[in-house]
Scaffold this active site. Structure first.
Site, PDB file in Angstrom:
ATOM      1  N   ARG B  52       0.871  -1.179   0.000  1.00  0.00           N
ATOM      2  CA  ARG B  52       0.000   0.000   0.000  1.00  0.00           C
ATOM      3  C   ARG B  52       0.906   1.227   0.000  1.00  0.00           C
ATOM      4  NH1 ARG B  52       2.677   1.575   3.584  1.00  0.00           N
ATOM      5  NH2 ARG B  52       1.254   3.323   3.796  1.00  0.00           N
ATOM      6  N   GLY B  53       0.296   2.382  -0.122  1.00  0.00           N
ATOM      7  CA  GLY B  53       1.064   3.606  -0.289  1.00  0.00           C
ATOM      8  C   GLY B  53       1.061   3.941  -1.773  1.00  0.00           C
ATOM      9  N   ALA B  54       0.691   5.178  -2.092  1.00  0.00           N
ATOM     10  CA  ALA B  54       0.465   5.537  -3.494  1.00  0.00           C
ATOM     11  C   ALA B  54       1.674   5.231  -4.384  1.00  0.00           C
ATOM     12  CB  ALA B  54       0.061   7.011  -3.582  1.00  0.00           C
ATOM     13  N   ARG B  95      -7.627  -0.280  -6.715  1.00  0.00           N
ATOM     14  CA  ARG B  95      -7.849   0.726  -5.669  1.00  0.00           C
ATOM     15  C   ARG B  95      -8.097   2.061  -6.354  1.00  0.00           C
ATOM     16  NH1 ARG B  95      -4.518   0.953  -0.385  1.00  0.00           N
ATOM     17  NH2 ARG B  95      -6.563   1.699   0.309  1.00  0.00           N
ATOM     18  N   GLN B 202      -1.505   1.815  10.068  1.00  0.00           N
ATOM     19  CA  GLN B 202      -0.241   1.945   9.335  1.00  0.00           C
ATOM     20  C   GLN B 202       0.809   2.717  10.144  1.00  0.00           C
ATOM     21  OE1 GLN B 202      -3.257   2.675   8.108  1.00  0.00           O
ATOM     22  NE2 GLN B 202      -3.493   1.966   6.005  1.00  0.00           N
ATOM     23  N   ASP B 243      -2.385  10.388  -1.585  1.00  0.00           N
ATOM     24  CA  ASP B 243      -2.732   9.358  -2.561  1.00  0.00           C
ATOM     25  C   ASP B 243      -3.098   9.975  -3.902  1.00  0.00           C
ATOM     26  OD1 ASP B 243      -3.348   8.203   0.266  1.00  0.00           O
ATOM     27  OD2 ASP B 243      -2.951   6.509  -1.084  1.00  0.00           O
ATOM     28  N   ASN B 253      -5.818  11.931   1.075  1.00  0.00           N
ATOM     29  CA  ASN B 253      -4.848  11.102   1.799  1.00  0.00           C
ATOM     30  C   ASN B 253      -5.622  10.266   2.820  1.00  0.00           C
ATOM     31  OD1 ASN B 253      -2.103  10.287   2.258  1.00  0.00           O
ATOM     32  ND2 ASN B 253      -2.121  11.442   4.164  1.00  0.00           N
ATOM     33  N   LYS B 254      -4.916   9.412   3.512  1.00  0.00           N
ATOM     34  CA  LYS B 254      -5.514   8.481   4.478  1.00  0.00           C
ATOM     35  C   LYS B 254      -6.517   9.179   5.386  1.00  0.00           C
ATOM     36  CE  LYS B 254      -4.972   5.030   4.597  1.00  0.00           C
ATOM     37  NZ  LYS B 254      -5.948   4.200   3.830  1.00  0.00           N
TER      38      LYS B 254
END
Lengths: 354, 354
Positions: B52-54, B95, B202, B243, B253-254
């Protein structure tokens, strides 16, 4: 609604008195009571969060002090009082932030002082009854808060609450949940958004559970989601409880309350604090004078003592409460009415401005 | 620093190519790689958050598309392209919020278009190399962001970060962590406060872990504690990743990023967003046009599939991302320099204003 705490009185040849405490550490999975026959068990229940919530631990302290009183053999009131003070100190030291333990202890101390001419046995009986009186009064106070707060909830409103200031945090009915319960009883449709409230998850484990028990519509969110819901216009108002509110209207409550309040202000959403007078500390001038409990790091790094969620040895800050300055609080809802935070000093029974 | 993702190229009679993906679902407890030989395994790793993570999922998509390409038997580039588009679509649908998958896919599509006169086998080789090129470029981009951002971190600063925009979210070095790593390399003392970042944790599982691996001082907090730390003056600046950032500087973002940004603004704390150009979507005018992924409720109600924390059947809202409007963002840190959010449109390669 299930009882958070119960007093089972012993008398004559009957078994000793008991304080039955719903073990909230096991919720929502298991409904089970801790049967306390020794006051130290009650202290332990408070410290380990088997019972939590400012009004509930005030009641627990009163009933626990009654258990301690029942076990004291003393020839006169002075000796009785002196020996009881050990138990009272144990309660006062159990959790520092909520003022209700201190409030309950002072109420019992006043009761002893007022009745010091009576025999010790009579005073013991009065203390035992006092715990039950405090419990019953608490429910009535919460219903009064409900009537005060229900007017602020429109039909169809979505209410965000943080932590659990519900029936489980009180003798019953709840503080922050009281306006919701009353509004629903008035026929209004209300949706509750419950912040899960890390690290102890009182929102997920307790608020969601108790509202579902009573068929009150509730949606659970991670604490992180509150801001986005507000930004999208999906929250109409916020109601939270308080562990101690200072004379100037600054509010100590569960960690994360302050973030909710700042977000509410940013979105022009009313932020209400449900505060029975027992949780307002007129001896404390401002929020930053309220002692803030720091709790063990494992509450953050480990869920339920079963799921490690962080690397071993990580450093943690785990303050259990935060301070919401009065300027973020729209109204404080008490059993005496709704007050702007800058006006609550007028409720001080010892205040000159009353 | 441990590799987030690796390409192991097969050639001639050697075994087939592999994408090795560090399984972040198992961190911080277990360091283990998923060995992907089929692109669908890579898609699954992205969907289930093994990676995960853009930027990292952009790299994973590129390498996954290369795996898919290697498995295609096609007589000409047109047929090859057409058959590859199925795999590309699978990645694009894996995603929705992060733009980097789309960015990586478009880069490979351009590569095919540019080289369509070459034999299919040559194009396959170029695609395989492209994934590795993107990985290596990503690390260099992050180091450039580090140089841009380090100037904003004073010696002795405490930096709050949310989620993981660290080495684990990228090819290495991280985006939000890059300025911190560079500042420390410059000899500055920096303390990182890591929000745990519910529901997927995370911050607790990944950011705390990767910083501890590199001996960078880090303290973990529940997300709820960020506001109180800011109120007490214990945070000097915030750096987060993104993201997808829209052309007007609005940042996806998250979930919880927006709350941090609002709190930072309220306390006059700078709020920086580390954004490689690959995560800026110049085709999206504003944040509310960015698709926001909703994920399953069990991510909120169950920790690690082992600890149920909420009543059975409770309703949940679990949006994985939120939008932080540009007005809350102090600067966007890119590999091309630091920009005010209202100026990032100038970086648009197709823009007239460049």
């Amino acid at each position: 609604m299930i009882d958070t705490i119960k007093w089972i009185g012993g008398s004559g040849n009957a078994p000793a008195s008991q304080v039955m405490i719903l073990d909230q550490r096991l919720l929502p999975h298991t409904v089970s009571y801790v049967e306390c026959t020794d006051y130290r068990q009650v202290v332990d229940c408070i410290k380990t969060l088997a019972i939590r919530g400012a009004p509930a631990i005030g009641i627990a302290a009163a009933m626990g002090i009654a258990l301690a009183a029942s076990a004291i053999s003393a020839s006169d009131v002075k000796e009785f009082s002196s020996r009881l003070s050990t138990a009272i100190d144990d309660f006062l030291n159990s959790r520092p932030t909520a003022v209700n333990i201190q409030w309950a202890a002072e109420r019992i101390e006043r009761l002893i002082e007022t009745n010091k001419h009576l025999p010790v046995s009579a005073i013991k009986d009065m203390i035992a009854k006092e715990g039950v009186i405090i419990l019953n009064e608490d429910i009535e106070i919460n219903k009064a808060i409900g009537r005060v707060g229900a007017d602020l909830i429109k039909d169809g409103a979505t209410v965000l609450t943080h932590c659990n200031a519900g029936a489980l945090a009180t003798g019953g009915y709840g503080t922050a949940t009281a306006p919701i319960r009353t509004a629903i009883a008035q026929g209004k449709r209300v949706l509750v958004i419950a912040d899960e409230t890390r690290p102890i998850l009182q929102g997920a484990r307790l608020t969601a559970w108790e509202l579902m028990q009573d068929n009150i519509p509730v949606t659970l969110i991670a604490d992180n989601a509150a801001g986005e819901l507000m930004r999208r216009g999906e929250i109409d108002l916020c109601i939270v409880g308080t562990d101690r509110t200072a004379k100037n209207g600054d509010v100590a409550n569960k960690i994360g309350t302050y973030s909710v309040a700042v977000l509410a202000k940013e979105h022009n959403i009313p932020f209400y604090v449900a505060a029975p007078l027992s949780s307002i500390d007129f001896k404390i001038e401002r929020g930053d004078d309220i002692p803030i409990e720091e709790r063990p790091s494992h509450e953050v790094t480990n869920v339920f003592g079963r799921c490690e969620i962080a690397p071993k040895g990580v450093k943690v800050i785990n303050r259990a409460f935060d301070i919401t300055p009065a300027k973020y609080v729209t109204l404080i809802l008490t059993e005496k009415g709704a007050f702007r935070p800058e006006d609550i000093h007028k409720l001080d029974p010892k205040g000159k401005t009353q």
